[in-house]
Enzyme design. Structure first.
Site, short mmCIF file in Angstrom:
data_model
loop_
_atom_site.label_atom_id
_atom_site.label_comp_id
_atom_site.label_asym_id
_atom_site.label_seq_id
_atom_site.Cartn_x
_atom_site.Cartn_y
_atom_site.Cartn_z
N SER A 50 0.87 -1.20 -0.14
CA SER A 50 -0.09 -0.07 -0.12
C SER A 50 0.75 1.11 -0.04
CB SER A 50 -0.83 -0.01 1.17
OG SER A 50 -0.06 0.11 2.35
N ASP A 85 -0.80 -1.65 -4.11
CA ASP A 85 -2.21 -2.01 -3.50
C ASP A 85 -2.96 -0.62 -3.38
OD1 ASP A 85 -4.27 -3.48 -2.59
OD2 ASP A 85 -3.66 -3.54 -0.54
N HIS A 86 -4.18 -0.35 -4.24
CA HIS A 86 -4.78 0.82 -3.79
C HIS A 86 -4.07 2.11 -4.29
CE1 HIS A 86 -8.62 -0.85 -2.37
NE2 HIS A 86 -7.93 -1.83 -1.58
N GLU A 137 -10.77 -1.05 -9.75
CA GLU A 137 -11.78 -1.32 -8.81
C GLU A 137 -13.14 -0.57 -9.15
OE1 GLU A 137 -12.89 -0.61 -4.11
OE2 GLU A 137 -11.19 -1.58 -4.43
N HIS A 181 -12.52 -4.47 4.26
CA HIS A 181 -11.16 -4.59 4.76
C HIS A 181 -11.29 -4.52 6.22
CE1 HIS A 181 -10.14 -2.24 0.92
NE2 HIS A 181 -9.52 -3.31 0.57
N GLY A 211 -9.87 -10.44 2.21
CA GLY A 211 -10.02 -11.89 2.04
C GLY A 211 -9.90 -12.63 3.62
N ASN A 231 -7.02 -11.10 -1.73
CA ASN A 231 -6.11 -10.42 -0.90
C ASN A 231 -6.16 -10.55 0.50
OD1 ASN A 231 -5.79 -8.99 -3.48
ND2 ASN A 231 -6.19 -7.09 -2.85
N THR A 234 -4.88 -8.27 6.97
CA THR A 234 -5.67 -8.32 8.39
C THR A 234 -5.18 -9.51 9.15
OG1 THR A 234 -7.24 -6.83 7.66
CG2 THR A 234 -7.37 -7.78 10.02
#
Length: 285
Positions: A50, A85-86, A137, A181, A211, A231, A234
């Site tokens: 990220s 990512d993002h 996205e 998320h 995920g 993904n 966490t």
């Protein structure tokens, strides 16, 4: 093996009916654990970075150098992609591409549709010139990730998904279909009907964000409907934090970081191996 883009990796996964995990890097230990797990499991892997984690680790170039050095040190033979990512803007994606990332996600999903298309198309043009894959996205994945906060979930519109794909030439699509998320409050409610429709109409590998905590049955069903990238962040963060807490609770006087970060690294590795087996990517490299 040199770093690769996600394109071939995900197309092969979609064809063969498994998914490749994107596991996010947060520091050295995460990077070591994920690469070791991939090599042991003989699984292709996507290293997610990220913007916030990139800054934390000293910039995109630092991340690429660290990954390449570890791959050499560990004699990694499986396909590895480094993926932004993002990515919040064209500029951020360009920075990652020029730093040596092999894949980027442009997340303009919070902008009006036409703006999302224009920004995404611009990223695709630059990325494909450099042999870099692009994920985009549509809709809104709930929860929070670094600088990106989205309260509720806004489902992706299947017609807009098809149009975005046709007008931009992206390599994979992350339609928001009920995942979030961070930890789930209650059971996740994934839109399988929409997932199937989007998978069929676009023909692209789909991406499932958030995920962590999705039941195995839902993971398997998502894969059967064309999801080829899942993904996870966490879950690795939780397992590593738990290992640190347990180590320091047992030895309150411990101060050597290797003594508490070592167990954290092992915990991440075990979690990643479990996910690779669940996603079906083990022994696919």
């Amino acid at each position: 093996m040199p770093l690769v883009s996600m394109t071939e990796m995900l197309n092969t996964a979609k064809e063969k009916g498994y998914a490749v995990g994107q596991f996010n890097l947060n520091n050295l230990e995460f990077t070591q654990a994920i690469l070791q797990a991939a090599e042991e499991e003989k699984s292709p892997v996507i290293l997610g970075v990220s913007e916030g984690a990139g800054r934390y680790m000293g910039g995109f170039k630092t991340v690429v150098a660290m990954v390449k050095a570890l791959m050499e040190e560990y004699k990694v033979t499986v396909p590895v992609a480094i993926h932004l990512d993002h990515g919040s803007s064209f500029e951020s994606c360009a920075k990652a591409i020029h730093a040596g990332f092999t894949s980027v996600m442009i997340d303009a999903s919070h902008h009006p549709f036409e703006e999302n298309v224009a920004t995404t198309a611009k990223v695709v043009e630059l990325a494909h010139f450099h042999g870099v894959s692009v994920e985009a996205e549509l809709g809104t994945v709930g929860g929070q990730e670094d600088d990106v906060i989205a309260e509720g979930v806004i489902y992706a519109d299947p017609k807009e998904c098809q149009e975005l794909v046709e007008r931009t030439g992206i390599d994979c699509l992350a339609p928001a279909l009920g995942s979030v998320h961070g930890p789930y409050k209650g059971e996740p409610n994934l839109g399988f009907k929409e997932m199937e429709e989007i998978g069929k109409s676009t023909g692209l590998p789909l991406v499932l964000h958030g995920g962590t905590g999705i039941p195995t049955a839902d993971i398997k069903k998502s894969i059967s409907l064309g999801t080829a990238k899942i993904n996870v962040n966490t879950e690795n963060q939780i397992s590593s934090a738990k290992a640190v807490r347990e180590t320091l609770a047992a030895k309150p006087d411990e101060y050597d970081p290797r003594k508490y970060l070592g167990p954290a690294r092992e915990a991440i590795k075990e979690t990643v191996i479990g996910k690779m087996r669940e996603f079906g990517s083990s022994n696919q490299a």
